[in-house]
Scaffold this active site. Sequence first.
Site, PDB file in Angstrom:
ATOM      1  N   ARG A 148     -19.552  -8.254 -39.011  1.00 29.38           N
ATOM      2  CA  ARG A 148     -20.692  -8.333 -39.920  1.00 29.38           C
ATOM      3  C   ARG A 148     -20.301  -7.632 -41.212  1.00 29.38           C
ATOM      4  NH1 ARG A 148     -22.601  -6.602 -34.880  1.00 29.38           N
ATOM      5  NH2 ARG A 148     -24.025  -8.060 -33.817  1.00 29.38           N
ATOM      6  N   LYS A 174     -24.466  -2.921 -34.222  1.00 32.65           N
ATOM      7  CA  LYS A 174     -25.877  -2.586 -34.114  1.00 32.65           C
ATOM      8  C   LYS A 174     -26.092  -1.533 -33.033  1.00 32.65           C
ATOM      9  CE  LYS A 174     -27.615  -7.057 -35.742  1.00 32.65           C
ATOM     10  NZ  LYS A 174     -28.455  -8.230 -35.423  1.00 32.65           N
ATOM     11  N   HIS A 248     -21.672 -13.935 -43.660  1.00 31.19           N
ATOM     12  CA  HIS A 248     -21.936 -14.356 -42.286  1.00 31.19           C
ATOM     13  C   HIS A 248     -21.314 -15.717 -42.000  1.00 31.19           C
ATOM     14  CE1 HIS A 248     -24.094 -11.902 -39.452  1.00 31.19           C
ATOM     15  NE2 HIS A 248     -24.582 -12.960 -38.840  1.00 31.19           N
ATOM     16  N   ARG A 251     -18.189 -15.075 -40.319  1.00 33.49           N
ATOM     17  CA  ARG A 251     -18.431 -14.658 -38.926  1.00 33.49           C
ATOM     18  C   ARG A 251     -18.695 -15.894 -38.056  1.00 33.49           C
ATOM     19  NH1 ARG A 251     -20.162 -10.351 -35.614  1.00 33.49           N
ATOM     20  NH2 ARG A 251     -22.071 -10.685 -34.413  1.00 33.49           N
ATOM     21  N   HIS A 274     -22.019  -9.126 -29.396  1.00 32.30           N
ATOM     22  CA  HIS A 274     -23.328  -9.577 -28.944  1.00 32.30           C
ATOM     23  C   HIS A 274     -23.687  -8.892 -27.627  1.00 32.30           C
ATOM     24  CE1 HIS A 274     -23.132 -13.644 -31.299  1.00 32.30           C
ATOM     25  NE2 HIS A 274     -23.573 -12.649 -32.042  1.00 32.30           N
ATOM     26  N   TYR A 283     -22.885 -21.144 -30.365  1.00 36.30           N
ATOM     27  CA  TYR A 283     -21.697 -21.652 -31.046  1.00 36.30           C
ATOM     28  C   TYR A 283     -21.042 -22.785 -30.269  1.00 36.30           C
ATOM     29  CZ  TYR A 283     -22.042 -17.565 -34.034  1.00 36.30           C
ATOM     30  OH  TYR A 283     -22.481 -16.626 -34.917  1.00 36.30           O
TER      31      TYR A 283
END
Length: 303
Positions: A148, A174, A248, A251, A274, A283
């Site tokens: 990110r 995150k 992004h 990414r 994730h 994806y």
Amino acid sequence: MEAYLAHLTVERGLSVNTLAAYRRDLGRYVAFLDARGRAAPGDVAEADVEDYLLAVRTGADGRSPLSPASAARAVVAVRGWHRFWVRDGVTDDDAARAVRPPAQPRRLPKAIPVEQVEQLLDAAGLGEGPVPLRDRALLELLYATGARISEAVGLDVDDLDASPGRASVRLRGKGGKERVVPLGSFALDAVEAYLVRGRPALAAGGRGTPALFLNTRGARLSRQSAWAALRTAAGRAGLGDAAHLSPHTLRHSFATHLLAGGADVRVVQELLGHASVTTTQVYTLVTVDSLREVYQLSHPRAR
């Protein structure tokens, strides 16, 4: 509200950006309840929470309506706050328990072909001086690791391991979660060229910072400046409407190209950071053309 946000900071480790969004969402919720005469947590009923969801989707509270994704985030913030009330004994019942966030439209991530990625990376390094070296290194790293943009600009020099054959970077995602992602030879070469010939020149104008990517004043590069670097490179590469490209995009391209190349979805999940493989599986929808081609070439009765 401040106690709940402090709880999220300490116990959940939410990012600064997520906390700022929650603060806006809860501030709007407080104003909504105040307009209804709800003076205390125990006054709030399930209908109030449902009507708040409707208000943020339609703008019925006099403010701008939110997108489905932002409205879902607002409901998550409110639901968490109500659970916090119950946990701390402020209320006996959770008025938001049965209220669900709005369904999200299933959107495919935007990725660009490998050829366009190469054009973009080549264009980023055009020109003389330290800035093109920095921009090439930044975009190479974004595509090589699927980082990110906040993770990339948050890198320090010590987060880079340039050991031959096992080069990697340590990314902080995150919730403060760390992951180590391999760094390919192209990205490593670009980063090392920047460290040798670019970063010292940029650092000369600053007070000293461990940041890997620096701006022209010698301070840590901001997300906005990184975004601008990509837009500039896209324009130079002649990739059409550069406005649709963002950090992004690289990414998404990283994940899509890995899966198209045969990577296991759970490996891609770990590389992207994730929490759930379900997030990564979107994806796999993008590679349906590749799957169809393999099927037609391989199955004896495909045609």
